[in-house]
Design an enzyme around this catalytic site. Sequence first.
Site: not given
Length: 337
Positions: A9-11
Amino acid sequence: MRAAIYIRVSTQEQALEGFSVPAQRHRAAAFCDSQGWSVMGIYADDGKSAKDTNRPELQRMLTDADDGLFDVIVVYKLDRLTRSVLDLYEILARIDKRGIKFKSVTEMYDTTTATGRLFITLVAALAQWERENLAERVYFGMEEMVRQGSRPGGTTCYGYDTISGEMRINEAQARIVRHIFDAYEATQGMRTIQQMLEAERVPPPNKHWSTTTINYMLRNPVYIGKLRWNLRKRGKGKTGAPIIVDGRHAPIISKEQFDRVQRLLDRRRTLPPVAATSDFAYSGILRCGHCGYAMSGTSRKYKSVRTKYYACVNRQKNFKCSMPYIREDVLEDAFMQ
C-alpha cells in the site's frame, strides 16, 4: 497447498482507495481459507510504490520463493505486486522456475496458459500506463505552478519559512545567508566558511555544514527572488534544463552581488578547490610519491619567520604513510630543476 500473501500500500492509495494493509490481509487470508490453503507467510510493504521491485518485503518473498517455502503467491490485486510489465515478466519467470503459481483475490488469472499470460500482461500494461500518466499530470501541474511564481511544495529553502503557502524571510537564517555571500566574495573559500560556521555553532540546514551545502546556497537564485525547478531528475543528476522564473517572495541577496559571486564561482571552477583561495602554490595539485594521496599545505612560525610545508593527507588523517613533511622552497627547487 502452501500460500504466501503479498500486501502493498502507498500512502495515497490507502487514503483514496481504502487498500489498507489490514483490509488486504483479511481478504487474502479469507481467500486462502476458502481454497483450503495454508498461509506460510505474509509479506507487507507499507508506503511503497510499485514502480519498481526495490521493496524489502517483495525481495524477501522472492528469496523465500527461490528456497521453495510456498507453492502459490496470493495478492489482493495485480497492481499490489507491480505496475511494470517488465517487472511482471521477471517475477513470473522467476517463480515459474520453482513451479510457484500466482493468484489474485479480485481478478481471475491463469498463468499456465498462453491466453492467461497475455491477459495478465495487458492488465499490467494498463497499470503501468496509469502510473506513468499520473506522473506526467503531476509533473506538468507542478511546472505550471512554478511558471506562475508559486512553489510546488518540497522543503523550504534555508533563509525562508513557508507561511500559508507563501515564502517569508527568516531573519535569523537570512543573516547567515548574507554572511556566506559576503565571506565568499571577500575571497574566503568554502572550506574556510564551513569551518567558520561550525566554530560559531550556526545551526545548519541539514545535519551539518558542508562545502556542498555552501556551494548550493551560493548558486541558488531563490535568494534574489527567483524560483528554480527541474534542476535535477529524481536520483538521476542534473536535467540540464532548469526552469527559473520570478517568484513572489522577497530577495535576501541583491542581484548585483549574486552575479558577482557567480562570476567568482565560475572563475574558481577551473582551479583545484583548495588552490582557488590558498596561498600554498601546490595545493590541489601535489601528490604523495609514496601512496598517491593529495598533499596539503601547512606552515610553522619560528622567531617570526613563517615556513611553508606540505604533508601527505594519508599520513595526517589515516596514519598510513611515512612521507615526511616537505618544505615549499625544496619543492620549488626540485620543480625548477
